[in-house]
Motif scaffolding. Structure first.
Motif, PDB file in Angstrom:
ATOM      1  N   UNK A  88       0.848  -1.198   0.000  1.00  0.00           N
ATOM      2  CA  UNK A  88       0.000   0.000   0.000  1.00  0.00           C
ATOM      3  C   UNK A  88       0.881   1.245   0.000  1.00  0.00           C
ATOM      4  N   UNK A  89       1.955   1.214   0.789  1.00  0.00           N
ATOM      5  CA  UNK A  89       2.908   2.317   0.785  1.00  0.00           C
ATOM      6  C   UNK A  89       3.626   2.448  -0.541  1.00  0.00           C
ATOM      7  N   UNK A  90       3.974   1.309  -1.149  1.00  0.00           N
ATOM      8  CA  UNK A  90       4.645   1.347  -2.458  1.00  0.00           C
ATOM      9  C   UNK A  90       3.757   1.998  -3.511  1.00  0.00           C
ATOM     10  N   UNK A  96       4.090   9.412  -5.944  1.00  0.00           N
ATOM     11  CA  UNK A  96       4.768  10.512  -5.252  1.00  0.00           C
ATOM     12  C   UNK A  96       3.912  11.085  -4.123  1.00  0.00           C
ATOM     13  N   UNK A  97       3.116  10.224  -3.500  1.00  0.00           N
ATOM     14  CA  UNK A  97       2.290  10.607  -2.360  1.00  0.00           C
ATOM     15  C   UNK A  97       3.002  10.127  -1.094  1.00  0.00           C
ATOM     16  N   UNK A  98       4.022  10.849  -0.705  1.00  0.00           N
ATOM     17  CA  UNK A  98       4.931  10.336   0.320  1.00  0.00           C
ATOM     18  C   UNK A  98       4.331  10.354   1.722  1.00  0.00           C
ATOM     19  N   UNK A 102       4.054   7.053   4.036  1.00  0.00           N
ATOM     20  CA  UNK A 102       4.531   6.973   5.410  1.00  0.00           C
ATOM     21  C   UNK A 102       3.440   6.463   6.359  1.00  0.00           C
ATOM     22  N   UNK A 103       2.197   6.839   6.092  1.00  0.00           N
ATOM     23  CA  UNK A 103       1.095   6.362   6.935  1.00  0.00           C
ATOM     24  C   UNK A 103       0.972   4.844   6.848  1.00  0.00           C
ATOM     25  N   UNK A 104       1.097   4.306   5.630  1.00  0.00           N
ATOM     26  CA  UNK A 104       1.024   2.847   5.460  1.00  0.00           C
ATOM     27  C   UNK A 104       2.230   2.162   6.095  1.00  0.00           C
ATOM     28  N   UNK A 127      10.272  -2.353   4.768  1.00  0.00           N
ATOM     29  CA  UNK A 127       9.329  -1.394   5.367  1.00  0.00           C
ATOM     30  C   UNK A 127      10.081  -0.175   5.876  1.00  0.00           C
ATOM     31  N   UNK A 128      11.151  -0.396   6.626  1.00  0.00           N
ATOM     32  CA  UNK A 128      11.914   0.711   7.206  1.00  0.00           C
ATOM     33  C   UNK A 128      12.748   1.425   6.138  1.00  0.00           C
ATOM     34  N   UNK A 129      13.288   0.679   5.193  1.00  0.00           N
ATOM     35  CA  UNK A 129      14.083   1.296   4.134  1.00  0.00           C
ATOM     36  C   UNK A 129      13.232   2.242   3.301  1.00  0.00           C
ATOM     37  N   UNK A 130      12.043   1.801   2.909  1.00  0.00           N
ATOM     38  CA  UNK A 130      11.177   2.658   2.100  1.00  0.00           C
ATOM     39  C   UNK A 130      10.619   3.816   2.922  1.00  0.00           C
TER      40      UNK A 130
END
Length: 302
Positions: A88-90, A96-98, A102-104, A127-130
């Motif tokens: 979902x974060x990817x 480009x909805x950073x 971050x919320x995901x 997860x932490x890297x992204x």
């Protein structure tokens, strides 16, 4: 009773053949079957997750996000909850909805840190890297470094170490701490002979270029061109070879502008050689047209 599983396996077959549109339809059918009488919630979760991936692989990121959101909303403590939140974060990153990314990632981190996450160590690391990369895009450098530091805390063997070191180096560079950035980029470039290593070597050259230390920048770019497999390098490294040659040519042209006589002629020839390398070895790269144009301009100076 096995219809849902059969549909899932058919979907897997098409997915493995890169027929993502067909896989998407079959995963959706598998979800419906799994939720009918005699429901199989684990299979439904897996099918929803792969449905999201099928749409993601078609670069339909908003629709993929809907599928992953549906997966984690229906199984917030499921076996694939962390994986679904990561994807979902990817999807948000790809658009480009950073902040949304971050919320995901934050929801995934909460599951990891609460011990409710059966995800594999590589997924936890990613997860932490992204999250760090999203913070970096938002110029939140302290938060980015904190996310990278968390990777050691979650007790994995730190897969993606090359990418972690590269990200840390890039954040140091963006904050103007160039000696620290150079040390980290150097470590990556020497330890890894992959695309991350080649890119790290390229970044060393870029730092020297930005400091107008052209005599130090050019050898770094040349090492990217010839030191990571040369003509036998995989495509992801060849992309950095072409960019490195372009930057080496730009360095040479800039140096030529400050020289006279034979020294100037020597630098112009060097720039031509770099541009010619791009045209002959990487003619399909996006910088090839620029190289052809500059070659024509330089010939007028001869």
């Amino acid at each position: 009773a096995l219809a849902a599983e059969a549909l899932y396996m058919l979907a897997q077959y098409h997915y493995d053949q890169d027929r993502f549109d067909q896989a998407q339809q079959l995963y959706a059918q598998a979800v419906q079957k799994a939720e009918q009488a005699g429901a199989d919630p684990e299979l439904a979760e897996k099918a929803r997750y792969k449905l999201g991936w099928s749409v993601f692989r078609q670069d339909q990121f908003e629709r993929a996000a809907e599928a992953f959101r549906d997966q984690v909303d229906r199984a917030p403590q499921g076996q694939l909850a962390v994986d679904g939140l990561f994807m979902l974060g990817r999807c948000a990153e790809a658009q480009q909805q950073y902040q949304a990314a971050l919320a995901a990632f934050a929801r995934a981190q909460a599951l990891i840190e609460q011990g409710h996450a059966p995800a594999a160590a590589p997924t936890k690391t990613l997860v932490y890297l992204h999250a760090a990369q999203a913070h970096r895009e938002l110029k939140q450098y302290a938060e980015a470094l904190a996310a990278l530091n968390k990777i050691a805390d979650i007790g994995t063997d730190q897969p993606y170490r090359d990418a972690i070191l590269f990200e840390r180096a890039w954040i140091e560079q963006l904050q103007g701490r160039l000696p620290a950035a150079l040390n980290l980029f150097q470590q990556v470039a020497e330890e890894y002979r992959n695309a991350v290593g080649a890119r790290a070597r390229f970044m060393i050259g870029e730092i020297y270029f930005s400091q107008r230390q052209f005599d130090q920048a050019i050898p770094q770019f040349q090492r990217v061109m010839y030191g990571y497999g040369a003509e036998k390098a995989p495509e992801e490294i060849k992309a950095w070879q072409a960019r490195a040659a372009l930057e080496a040519a730009r360095c040479s042209e800039t140096l030529a502008g400050s020289l006279q006589g034979q020294n100037r002629e020597k630098m112009i020839r060097a720039a031509e050689d770099f541009y010619r390398y791009i045209v002959e070895k990487h003619g399909g790269h996006e910088v090839a047209q620029q190289a052809r144009s500059r070659l024509g301009e330089l010939r007028k100076l001869r």
